[in-house]
Each structure stands twice: as structure tokens, then as C-alpha cells.
Scaffold this active site. Structure first.
Site, mmCIF file in Angstrom:
data_model
loop_
_atom_site.group_PDB
_atom_site.id
_atom_site.type_symbol
_atom_site.label_atom_id
_atom_site.label_comp_id
_atom_site.label_asym_id
_atom_site.label_seq_id
_atom_site.Cartn_x
_atom_site.Cartn_y
_atom_site.Cartn_z
ATOM 1 N N ARG A 1 -12.760 21.822 26.466
ATOM 2 C CA ARG A 1 -13.418 21.095 25.398
ATOM 3 C C ARG A 1 -12.917 19.869 25.053
ATOM 4 N NH1 ARG A 1 -17.839 23.190 22.602
ATOM 5 N NH2 ARG A 1 -17.046 25.352 22.854
ATOM 6 N N LYS B 1 -30.148 16.697 25.766
ATOM 7 C CA LYS B 1 -29.639 17.947 25.517
ATOM 8 C C LYS B 1 -30.471 19.295 25.774
ATOM 9 C CE LYS B 1 -26.459 20.843 22.978
ATOM 10 N NZ LYS B 1 -26.839 22.422 23.440
ATOM 11 N N PHE C 1 -25.965 18.312 36.010
ATOM 12 C CA PHE C 1 -25.356 17.084 35.412
ATOM 13 C C PHE C 1 -24.206 16.696 35.731
ATOM 14 C CE2 PHE C 1 -25.759 20.604 31.992
ATOM 15 C CZ PHE C 1 -24.469 20.915 32.197
ATOM 16 N N LYS D 1 -21.900 16.173 22.156
ATOM 17 C CA LYS D 1 -23.261 16.627 21.700
ATOM 18 C C LYS D 1 -23.625 15.934 20.473
ATOM 19 C CE LYS D 1 -22.066 21.181 20.152
ATOM 20 N NZ LYS D 1 -22.275 22.590 20.289
#
Length: 283
Positions: A194, A52, A124, A200
Site C-alpha cells: 500500500r 473505481k 489495470f 482511491k
């Protein structure tokens, strides 16, 4: 406590103005894929894992960089020269532990060449690609191989064998100065929302809230900010005073801006326990 130097104070004020500036026609906001928190019961074998990056989320539309909210990012022309003419999703990153350097570079209307030479666009995903992430990952690697640039890099992705291996990788990443890990479900389509297709994983909990008020300081903070009054996306309001630096108290994050806070679980009423200010969100 000493006040920030005039240049530092001016930069903080400029950041606030940039955060609240209206969108321009140069960069329309686009819903990007956002992450939920990782949960151990999820099928780990279905996911790719990557670091991350603690930078500024940025969308490349094939000609121009913009933030998640639609603010145009004034990168130097040499930085984006030769980039693909198709959309990219990634993070403008200045290195581990250098979020402030990245956000400062991104917030300037006139780019600082020296600051941008420290940056990389860590890509990404391919938002316009119709395939699953497994397919998008292969396509991304091939695309960037045909558009070589020292400023443009594909995020390394790999699989981990077990929950224990994942936690070991997390500890190693954090010890090396990284922020945490991201997990991307290989069978997922790109959706600008989302969801559990993107997760994460960090060693602490954090969240975002909107600044809705400034509470005055007392004692040694007389005449400065004492605490922020903030509101979560769910409507919960609370004070956020811990973690604020003297520079933050002298030039508070503007009302309406988004801030990140760190916390250790929730109270029964849903309020965060031991909430601590981390930074203003600039992406």
C-alpha cells in the site's frame, strides 16, 4: 422481520465457508498493489485517473485466476480462453451497482455460466512488467489488442487538468452509479504494498476490519445477530451494528472474515464516527 429463503441462507453460509477456506496449491497469494486515500495536496498532474470498479480484485497468473488472498477462482474455461500467458491485475466486474452478482459468481466452486456471461475482467496493470506505469499502460493496451476477448478489457485511463475537474468527474461517476475513482502515478513501478502510487477517491470514507465476535440481538432481533465485534488492522476494536440487513443478522459474516464499513470521520480516540456495515469482503 422475515428470514432469508433457504437458498439465500445456504448461499450466505457457503460464502462464509469459501472465505475461510485454506489456500490451495492452485493459487498462491501474491502481494498486490493497494491504494491509499487521495489527498488534494498530491501532484495531480503525475497521475492517471480511472473509474473505481466495484467488483472482486483478481490476479491472473497466466493460467489461473485467484483472489488477493490466494483463493482459486473457478471461472469457466471459455471465460479465460485465449488470455495472455503473463500476469494481469484487475477487477472481476458485473457492472455498476452489481457487486453482489460479481461476488456470488466468484464464490462458486462450480461456475454458473449465465452469471459469468455478465462479468468482465477489467485489467489495470501488468504486475510482472519492469517498467513504470506509463510504460506498463502502453504495454497493457498492446497486449490485450493481440488477445481479443469480450470478457477481457483494459481499464480506460486518462488525465485530468485540475482538482476541480477531478471532483466534477467524481460526481459524474457516482451519479452514473459508479463507486469512485482511482489515481495511478505514471512514474511508479509495480510494488505489492500500500502506497501513494495508487490512490482511491470516493464521496464517503470506508475501511476494512476483521470480525472477532458476534453480539446477540434484542427485541425484534432476538435470536439473531445484534452487532458485529470487529477489529481494524491497527488493533482498534468496536461494535458494528448499523447497516446490517436481516439476511446478515440471520447468517452473520463468519468470525475471521473481512468486512467493509462506511464512516464519517473519526472520534478523538480514533474510533470511526457513525460506522455502518457495507458488506463482506470477498477478494
Amino acid at each position: 422481520m422475515p428470514h432469508p429463503t433457504p437458498p439465500r441462507r445456504a448461499l450466505l453460509i457457503a460464502f462464509g465457508a469459501w472465505l475461510l477456506a485454506p489456500r490451495t496449491s492452485h493459487a498462491e497469494a501474491r502481494p498486490l498493489m493497494l491504494a491509499n486515500l487521495y489527498r488534494p495536496e498530491l501532484p495531480l498532474a503525475d497521475y492517471w485517473v480511472s473509474e473505481k470498479y466495484d467488483g472482486v480484485r483478481a490476479y491472473w497468473d497466466g493460467a489461473q485466476l485467484s483472489t488477493r488472498q490466494g483463493h482459486r477462482i473457478h471461472a469457466p474455461t471459455w471465460f479465460t480462453a485465449g488470455w495472455p500467458a503473463q500476469p494481469l491485475d484487475g477487477e472481476l466486474w458485473a457492472g455498476r451497482g452489481r457487486f453482489t452478482a460479481a461476488s456470488s459468481a466468484v464464490a462458486r466452486d462450480t461456475p454458473d455460466d449465465d452469471a459469468w456471461r455478465e462479468m468482465r475482467y477489467m485489467v489495470f496493470d501488468l504486475p510482472a512488467h519492469p517498467g513504470h506505469f506509463d510504460q506498463r499502460l502502453v504495454a497493457l493496451q498492446r497486449l490485450l489488442a493481440t488477445h481479443p476477448s469480450r470478457w477481457l478489457q483494459a481499464v480506460p485511463q486518462h488525465k485530468v487538468a485540475s482538482e476541480a475537474a477531478l471532483q466534477t468527474l467524481l460526481r459524474q461517476t457516482v451519479r452514473a452509479g459508479g463507486e469512485g475513482l482511482m489515481l495511478h502515478r505514471g512514474a511508479s513501478l509495480y510494488r505489492g504494498e500500500r502506497n501513494d502510487d495508487l490512490l482511491k477517491l470516493k464521496q464517503h470514507l470506508d475501511a476494512e476490519a476483521t470480525v472477532i465476535g458476534h453480539l446477540p440481538g434484542k427485541g425484534k432481533y432476538q435470536g439473531m445477530l445484534g452487532a458485529l465485534q470487529v477489529q481494524t488492522p491497527q488493533g482498534l476494536k468496536f461494535r458494528l451494528g448499523s447497516g446490517l440487513r436481516d439476511a446478515d443478522r440471520a447468517s452473520p459474516p463468519p468470525i475471521g472474515s473481512q468486512v467493509t464499513y462506511r464512516y464519517l470521520g473519526l472520534h478523538p480516540d480514533g474510533a470511526p464516527r457513525f460506522a455502518s456495515f457495507v458488506r463482506v469482503r470477498r477478494d
